[in-house]
Design a protein around this motif. Structure first.
Motif, short mmCIF file in Angstrom:
data_model
loop_
_atom_site.label_atom_id
_atom_site.label_comp_id
_atom_site.label_asym_id
_atom_site.label_seq_id
_atom_site.Cartn_x
_atom_site.Cartn_y
_atom_site.Cartn_z
N ALA A 50 0.80 -1.28 0.01
CA ALA A 50 0.08 -0.05 -0.04
C ALA A 50 0.69 1.25 0.25
CB ALA A 50 -0.81 0.01 1.14
N VAL A 51 0.27 2.41 -0.22
CA VAL A 51 1.09 3.58 -0.40
C VAL A 51 0.06 4.55 0.45
CG1 VAL A 51 1.66 5.69 -1.73
CG2 VAL A 51 1.84 3.24 -2.58
N THR A 52 0.77 5.23 1.60
CA THR A 52 0.15 6.14 2.44
C THR A 52 -0.06 7.63 1.75
OG1 THR A 52 1.88 7.02 3.36
CG2 THR A 52 1.35 5.16 4.39
N ASN A 53 -1.14 8.40 2.52
CA ASN A 53 -1.32 9.64 1.79
C ASN A 53 0.04 10.55 2.01
OD1 ASN A 53 -1.39 10.01 4.37
ND2 ASN A 53 -3.59 10.76 4.39
N ARG A 54 0.80 10.09 2.60
CA ARG A 54 2.26 10.81 2.87
C ARG A 54 3.08 10.32 1.86
NH1 ARG A 54 -0.46 9.31 6.85
NH2 ARG A 54 0.62 7.52 7.34
N GLY A 55 2.88 9.36 0.92
CA GLY A 55 3.87 8.84 0.06
C GLY A 55 5.02 7.92 0.44
N HIS A 56 4.55 6.95 1.49
CA HIS A 56 5.34 5.96 1.97
C HIS A 56 5.03 4.67 1.24
CE1 HIS A 56 6.66 8.99 4.92
NE2 HIS A 56 7.85 8.38 4.87
N LEU A 57 5.48 3.60 0.85
CA LEU A 57 5.23 2.46 0.58
C LEU A 57 5.30 1.55 2.14
CD1 LEU A 57 4.79 0.48 -1.84
CD2 LEU A 57 7.06 -0.14 -1.73
N ILE A 58 4.24 0.91 2.15
CA ILE A 58 4.18 0.15 3.43
C ILE A 58 3.52 -1.26 2.98
CG2 ILE A 58 3.85 1.97 4.93
CD1 ILE A 58 0.88 1.52 5.02
N PRO A 59 3.96 -2.34 3.67
CA PRO A 59 3.58 -3.77 3.50
C PRO A 59 2.10 -4.00 3.22
CG PRO A 59 4.97 -3.71 5.42
CD PRO A 59 4.77 -2.03 4.87
N GLU B 156 10.44 0.30 15.57
CA GLU B 156 10.97 -0.59 14.40
C GLU B 156 10.27 -0.34 13.15
OE1 GLU B 156 13.54 -2.86 14.64
OE2 GLU B 156 13.61 -2.20 16.73
N PHE B 157 9.06 0.02 13.00
CA PHE B 157 8.22 0.36 11.87
C PHE B 157 8.80 1.53 11.27
CE2 PHE B 157 4.87 0.88 8.94
CZ PHE B 157 4.63 -0.17 8.31
N LYS B 158 9.02 2.63 12.10
CA LYS B 158 9.71 3.73 11.62
C LYS B 158 11.15 3.63 10.95
CE LYS B 158 7.58 7.20 14.93
NZ LYS B 158 7.67 8.01 15.88
N LYS B 159 11.77 2.57 11.38
CA LYS B 159 13.18 2.37 10.54
C LYS B 159 12.45 1.89 9.25
CE LYS B 159 15.39 0.62 14.51
NZ LYS B 159 15.88 -0.75 15.15
N LEU B 160 11.50 1.26 8.81
CA LEU B 160 10.93 0.89 7.73
C LEU B 160 10.65 2.10 7.05
CD1 LEU B 160 10.43 -1.89 5.93
CD2 LEU B 160 8.19 -1.45 6.74
N LEU B 161 9.84 2.99 7.72
CA LEU B 161 9.26 4.15 6.93
C LEU B 161 10.26 5.20 6.48
CD1 LEU B 161 6.01 4.90 9.28
CD2 LEU B 161 6.18 4.26 6.98
N ALA B 162 11.47 5.15 7.11
CA ALA B 162 12.79 6.01 6.81
C ALA B 162 13.27 5.77 5.38
CB ALA B 162 13.77 5.88 8.10
N VAL B 163 12.84 4.60 4.94
CA VAL B 163 13.49 4.25 3.58
C VAL B 163 12.40 3.94 2.52
CG1 VAL B 163 15.79 3.22 4.66
CG2 VAL B 163 13.73 1.85 4.32
N SER B 164 11.35 4.47 2.97
CA SER B 164 10.14 3.89 2.19
C SER B 164 9.45 4.95 1.40
CB SER B 164 8.99 3.53 2.94
OG SER B 164 9.60 2.02 3.69
N LYS B 165 9.98 6.37 1.45
CA LYS B 165 9.18 7.43 0.78
C LYS B 165 9.48 7.32 -0.86
CE LYS B 165 7.61 11.71 0.83
NZ LYS B 165 6.39 12.21 1.51
N ILE B 166 8.37 7.18 -1.21
CA ILE B 166 8.44 6.92 -2.71
C ILE B 166 9.23 7.77 -3.51
CG2 ILE B 166 7.28 6.60 -5.10
CD1 ILE B 166 5.16 5.01 -3.15
N SER B 167 8.92 9.22 -3.32
CA SER B 167 9.56 10.14 -4.05
C SER B 167 11.27 10.24 -4.13
CB SER B 167 9.06 11.58 -3.64
OG SER B 167 9.26 11.95 -2.28
N ASP B 168 11.79 9.57 -2.88
CA ASP B 168 13.12 9.45 -2.58
C ASP B 168 13.85 8.41 -3.47
OD1 ASP B 168 12.86 11.51 -0.92
OD2 ASP B 168 12.94 10.38 0.97
N VAL B 169 13.09 7.80 -4.34
CA VAL B 169 13.99 6.56 -5.08
C VAL B 169 13.46 6.54 -6.48
CG1 VAL B 169 14.12 5.08 -3.03
CG2 VAL B 169 12.17 4.94 -4.54
N ASP B 170 14.30 6.26 -7.43
CA ASP B 170 13.96 5.84 -8.79
C ASP B 170 13.23 4.83 -9.11
OD1 ASP B 170 15.43 8.27 -9.38
OD2 ASP B 170 17.44 7.25 -9.40
#
Length: 87
Positions: A15-24, A38-52
């Protein structure tokens, strides 16, 4: 407690949050899970706009660790509530 992760069986999707993070899955988008340290560690690398490419997120150490934890019956509340094997 044993987990039977629905995401491992393709019974629930990313899923994608309304904040632009990919989540499980969409069930993770709850305050008790999103605020889990622990989940915040996942969020820290999950911002879709930060990756190609989404694979940059999915193949990150944090996501691999998340799935390893699920395999070892560890996860945030949303995973426990949704994917408990004994429910």
């Amino acid at each position: 407690m044993k987990l039977d992760p629905l995401c491992f069986k393709d019974e629930i999707g990313l899923a994608v949050t309304n904040r632009g993070h990919l989540i499980p899955c969409c069930r993770c988008d709850q305050p008790h899970t999103m605020n889990d340290p622990e989940f915040k560690k996942l969020l820290a690398v999950s911002k879709i706009s930060d990756v190609d490419d989404i694979n940059e997120i999915l193949l990150s150490d944090e996501w691999i660790q998340f799935y390893n934890n699920l395999s070892n019956n560890k996860g945030p509340r949303a995973c426990i509530d949704t994917c408990r094997a004994d429910k």
